[in-house]
Each structure stands twice: as structure tokens, then as C-alpha cells.
Design a protein around this motif. Structure first.
Motif, PDB file in Angstrom:
ATOM      1  N   THR A  88       4.306   5.747  -1.504  1.00 16.91           N
ATOM      2  CA  THR A  88       5.403   6.081  -0.589  1.00 16.91           C
ATOM      3  C   THR A  88       6.551   6.812  -1.288  1.00 16.91           C
ATOM      4  O   THR A  88       7.628   6.969  -0.707  1.00 16.91           O
ATOM      5  CB  THR A  88       5.949   4.808   0.089  1.00 16.91           C
ATOM      6  OG1 THR A  88       6.319   3.854  -0.931  1.00 16.91           O
ATOM      7  CG2 THR A  88       4.926   4.205   1.020  1.00 16.91           C
ATOM      8  N   PRO A 143       0.480   8.378   2.392  1.00 20.41           N
ATOM      9  CA  PRO A 143       0.412   7.737   3.715  1.00 20.41           C
ATOM     10  C   PRO A 143      -0.282   8.650   4.721  1.00 20.41           C
ATOM     11  O   PRO A 143      -0.476   9.851   4.499  1.00 20.41           O
ATOM     12  CB  PRO A 143       1.877   7.524   4.086  1.00 20.41           C
ATOM     13  CG  PRO A 143       2.648   7.715   2.829  1.00 20.41           C
ATOM     14  CD  PRO A 143       1.863   8.639   1.975  1.00 20.41           C
ATOM     15  N   THR A 181       2.380  -1.082  -1.027  1.00 16.90           N
ATOM     16  CA  THR A 181       3.075  -0.066  -1.820  1.00 16.90           C
ATOM     17  C   THR A 181       4.049  -0.768  -2.744  1.00 16.90           C
ATOM     18  O   THR A 181       4.502  -1.889  -2.473  1.00 16.90           O
ATOM     19  CB  THR A 181       3.824   0.939  -0.928  1.00 16.90           C
ATOM     20  OG1 THR A 181       4.232   2.059  -1.717  1.00 16.90           O
ATOM     21  CG2 THR A 181       5.046   0.324  -0.272  1.00 16.90           C
ATOM     22  N   GLU A 213       7.542   0.394  -3.895  1.00 12.80           N
ATOM     23  CA  GLU A 213       8.555   1.432  -3.698  1.00 12.80           C
ATOM     24  C   GLU A 213       9.476   1.476  -4.919  1.00 12.80           C
ATOM     25  O   GLU A 213      10.699   1.304  -4.835  1.00 12.80           O
ATOM     26  CB  GLU A 213       9.324   1.196  -2.394  1.00 12.80           C
ATOM     27  CG  GLU A 213      10.124  -0.075  -2.267  1.00 12.80           C
ATOM     28  CD  GLU A 213       9.324  -1.330  -1.959  1.00 12.80           C
ATOM     29  OE1 GLU A 213       9.946  -2.335  -1.580  1.00 12.80           O
ATOM     30  OE2 GLU A 213       8.089  -1.335  -2.090  1.00 12.80           O
ATOM     31  N   ALA A 215      10.229   4.307   3.139  1.00 15.05           N
ATOM     32  CA  ALA A 215       8.928   3.823   2.657  1.00 15.05           C
ATOM     33  C   ALA A 215       8.302   2.858   3.664  1.00 15.05           C
ATOM     34  O   ALA A 215       7.101   2.919   3.944  1.00 15.05           O
ATOM     35  CB  ALA A 215       9.099   3.140   1.299  1.00 15.05           C
ATOM     36  N   GLN A 267       6.792   4.670   6.651  1.00 18.89           N
ATOM     37  CA  GLN A 267       5.520   5.288   6.280  1.00 18.89           C
ATOM     38  C   GLN A 267       4.402   4.255   6.265  1.00 18.89           C
ATOM     39  O   GLN A 267       3.273   4.532   6.702  1.00 18.89           O
ATOM     40  CB  GLN A 267       5.636   5.941   4.900  1.00 18.89           C
ATOM     41  CG  GLN A 267       6.537   7.160   4.836  1.00 18.89           C
ATOM     42  CD  GLN A 267       6.578   7.741   3.441  1.00 18.89           C
ATOM     43  OE1 GLN A 267       5.596   8.327   2.972  1.00 18.89           O
ATOM     44  NE2 GLN A 267       7.690   7.559   2.751  1.00 18.89           N
ATOM     45  N   MET A 268       4.707   3.076   5.764  1.00 17.10           N
ATOM     46  CA  MET A 268       3.697   2.015   5.700  1.00 17.10           C
ATOM     47  C   MET A 268       3.295   1.546   7.095  1.00 17.10           C
ATOM     48  O   MET A 268       2.104   1.392   7.406  1.00 17.10           O
ATOM     49  CB  MET A 268       4.239   0.838   4.892  1.00 17.10           C
ATOM     50  CG  MET A 268       4.383   1.121   3.408  1.00 17.10           C
ATOM     51  SD  MET A 268       2.783   1.329   2.590  1.00 17.10           S
ATOM     52  CE  MET A 268       2.206  -0.378   2.568  1.00 17.10           C
TER      53      MET A 268
END
Length: 362
Positions: free
Chosen positions: A136, A145, A169, A171, A190, A193-194
Motif C-alpha cells: 500500500t 492493491p 499490509t 503501512e 492505505a 486500498q485494503m
């Protein structure tokens, strides 16, 4: 024994502060409705992992299989290996842990890794759960991602004995943040995105259960996007200079007791703690190789193996024979340099703990 009687260098842990830190993170996770699976890489000690479990952790995270073995021997059996596992030795060890009745989840970011674990699962007649590693923004391991993650998932579709239980992830780029506003922006970006990647995978038939993130600053600040299910912070048990964007220095529970052994020049002092004690980690923007509590304006300017060279504009900042406490820049590799730590309450040493997962690098 009194702290003043310890030989130096010595790693000392403030027990009350340690327990406070563990309880605080447990409370923050609970308040946010997020499961806590702390990373043991910071402390490397089953005694602390058990404290974390007693305060609500659902399991632990390890980087290496040999670290996991240490936790299993201590009775902790729900473990995430948050590192790409591809080596024959490591894959075999995972099989042994599964045979021992452990719940083992393994990280991967390649079809190669998934296939290796699949073959081991077939040999054992078991199913191995996987976490796909997502990049991310830290640009370490992991796939991007979205579509890149879906492409990797599709490469596992026909592997009957592994399943994608979650995505994860680290980060780590949060450490670039200069303040809480920047931290929040990075973490939420982040997190979104996850969450979006998890939704995409579910849409294509992959029942992702866990969306896992892990960095102490983000978790300590209680920042989480909606849809994150799990946190994996590690450093919070001790904290260090690296964490100060979200953590007050008073919450640092581990320090290194050192002695001033020389004052060879007006502005230069020597500590008995060099690179064998402090490590050479120096986060961006950090002056020196640790923070001296008794001389906050002095700088540990350089290290050799046994020597910590301190520079100060004040000729009387320190004195030969004086004992000082140093908060390390990055506590995780620092703890890997000692066999044992001394547990303190006030001026009293109440216990000595072995760093049982020290040197477990496979």
C-alpha cells in the motif's frame, strides 16, 4: 537487587509501563472493534506474548518460522507468519507446527509461494490459510492493491489445499509522517486500498475474512478505515524514538542502562554502549543513535562496536562513572542484541527474563 547494582550495558524494562502499554493498545483496538494480533518481533519473549494474550489478543504475529516455534513451545498456538515463506526448511517447519495442532496462517505474495505451501498441505492432508501481502505504499514486499491482487488470487484458484483467508499490509511509510494529520492521511489511504481490494476479491469468489494492517503509530492513534478487521502492531509494548509522532516519550518502557567511561575532550564523552548494544538504525530526521534521558541535548554521534561517542556543547553534560538511560531509536533490532532483560519497578530489579526468540532468523 537495585538498578544501581546492575552491570552495564543492561537492558531494563519498566514493568508498570509495559503493562500500561499492553493494556492501552488492547483498549484502543477494542474501542475500534478491531482484533489485535501483535507482532512479537519487538520483544521476542513468550512472557510478554502471554501478557498480550491475557489482555485480549487473538493470537500473535511472527516474522520467522523459528520465532513461531518459540511461541508454540510456550503454549501460544494461533500464529500468523507475516513474511513470504518460500524456503524448503521453512515450509517443512510449517508442516511440523500444523502437525502439533497449531493454527498457522502464512503470508504470501507470489504464485510460487502459494504453490510451495499447497504441496506441503497436500503432504499433510491439511488446509493452510493464507494472507496475501498487499503493497500500500511502503514498497517492500507485496503485490499492488486492486487488479494485481486479483491476478495473484486467480493463480491460486486451482490449489485445493490453500485458501486466501485474508489480506495484509505493513503501512511502514507512516514513519514518513511529521505529524498526526499526515499520519492519518497515509493510514486512511492505505486502509481504503485494503478494504477496496478485499471487496474486489470477494466479488470474484474469494471469501476474504480478514483485512489486516499493522504499524504502531497508526494503531496507537486509533486510526482505522471502516472494514479493517485486524491490527498487528509490535513496537507499542516498549515504544522507541521511531514512534514519537503518535506516542509520548513517557510511554517508552525499555531503556539501556549505560556508563560514561571516558571524557577525552571537552565536548566528547564515551559510553560503554556501542553498535553491539544500540544498533546503527537512524530514522530520517533523528539526531544520533538514541536519546539520553539524563542529557537530552547531547547526541550519540557515532558508534563503534563497544563505544558510543557522545557530543555535547556542555562540558559538564555528563561525568565519568555516571550511569545513564538511553531510549533506542528502533527497539526491535536492539532487543535482538541481548540474551536477557532486567525487569524493574522503581529502583528495584524484580525479575530477569530471557529473550528466547533472539537470533531466530530462519
Amino acid at each position: 537487587m537495585k538498578v544501581s547494582e546492575l552491570p552495564t550495558p543492561a537492558f531494563i524494562i519498566d514493568l508498570d509501563r509495559l503493562q500500561f502499554n499492553i493494556g492501552l493498545m488492547a483498549d484502543i483496538a477494542k474501542k475500534n472493534g478491531i482484533k489485535l494480533r501483535p507482532h512479537i518481533k519487538t520483544h521476542k519473549m513468550p512472557v510478554i506474548a502471554k501478557m498480550q494474550m491475557d489482555m485480549g489478543a487473538v493470537g500473535v504475529t511472527c516474522a520467522k518460522v523459528t520465532e513461531a516455534e518459540v511461541m508454540v513451545r510456550a503454549g501460544i498456538k494461533d500464529i500468523l507468519i507475516a513474511f513470504p515463506v518460500v524456503g524448503d526448511y521453512q515450509v517443512r517447519k510449517i508442516g511440523e507446527l500444523i502437525d502439533a495442532g497449531c493454527t498457522i496462517t502464512v503470508a504470501f505474495d507470489s504464485a510460487y509461494g502459494a504453490q510451495k505451501l499447497h504441496k506441503q498441505a497436500i503432504r499433510k492432508g491439511k488446509m493452510i490459510d493464507l494472507y496475501m501481502i498487499i503493497n500500500t505504499g511502503a514498497d517492500r514486499d507485496g503485490v499492488k492493491p486492486g487488479e494485481a491482487a486479483l491476478h495473484l488470487a486467480e493463480q491460486t484458484r486451482d490449489l485445493s489445499n490453500v485458501r486466501i483467508k485474508g489480506i495484509m499490509t505493513h503501512e511502514g511509510h507512516v514513519y514518513k509522517a511529521n505529524d498526526l494529520n499526515q499520519l492519518r492521511e497515509i493510514v486512511l489511504n492505505a486502509g481504503h486500498q485494503m478494504v477496496e481490494t478485499a471487496a474486489l476479491l470477494r466479488m470474484h469468489g474469494y471469501p476474504v475474512q480478514e483485512v489486516s494492517m499493522g504499524s504502531t503509530p497508526a494503531c496507537r492513534a486509533g486510526i482505522a478505515a471502516k472494514g479493517i478487521t485486524e491490527w498487528r502492531p509490535g513496537t507499542y509494548v516498549f515504544n522507541d524514538i521511531h514512534e514519537l509522532v503518535a506516542t509520548p516519550i513517557e510511554e517508552c518502557a525499555l531503556s539501556i542502562l549505560a556508563t560514561v567511561v571516558s571524557h577525552p575532550a571537552p565536548n566528547r564523552f564515551i559510553l560503554d554502549s556501542g553498535s553491539k548494544t544500540l544498533t546503527a538504525d537512524k530514522p530520517g530526521g533523528t539526531k544520533g543513535y538514541g536519546y539520553i534521558k539524563q542529557a537530552p541535548n547531547a547526541v550519540i554521534d557515532r558508534l563503534s562496536e563497544e563505544h558510543g561517542v557522545v557530543l555535547s556543547e556542555q562540558e559538564d553534560a555528563l561525568s565519568i562513572g555516571q550511569r545513564v538511560e538511553i531510549i533506542p531509536n528502533h527497539v526491535c533490532p536492539t532487543i535482538n542484541l541481548t540474551n536477557n532483560v532486567y525487569v524493574t519497578r522503581g529502583e528495584n530489579v524484580i525479575e530477569e527474563w530471557k529473550v528466547e526468540a533472539r537470533g531466530k532468523i530462519q
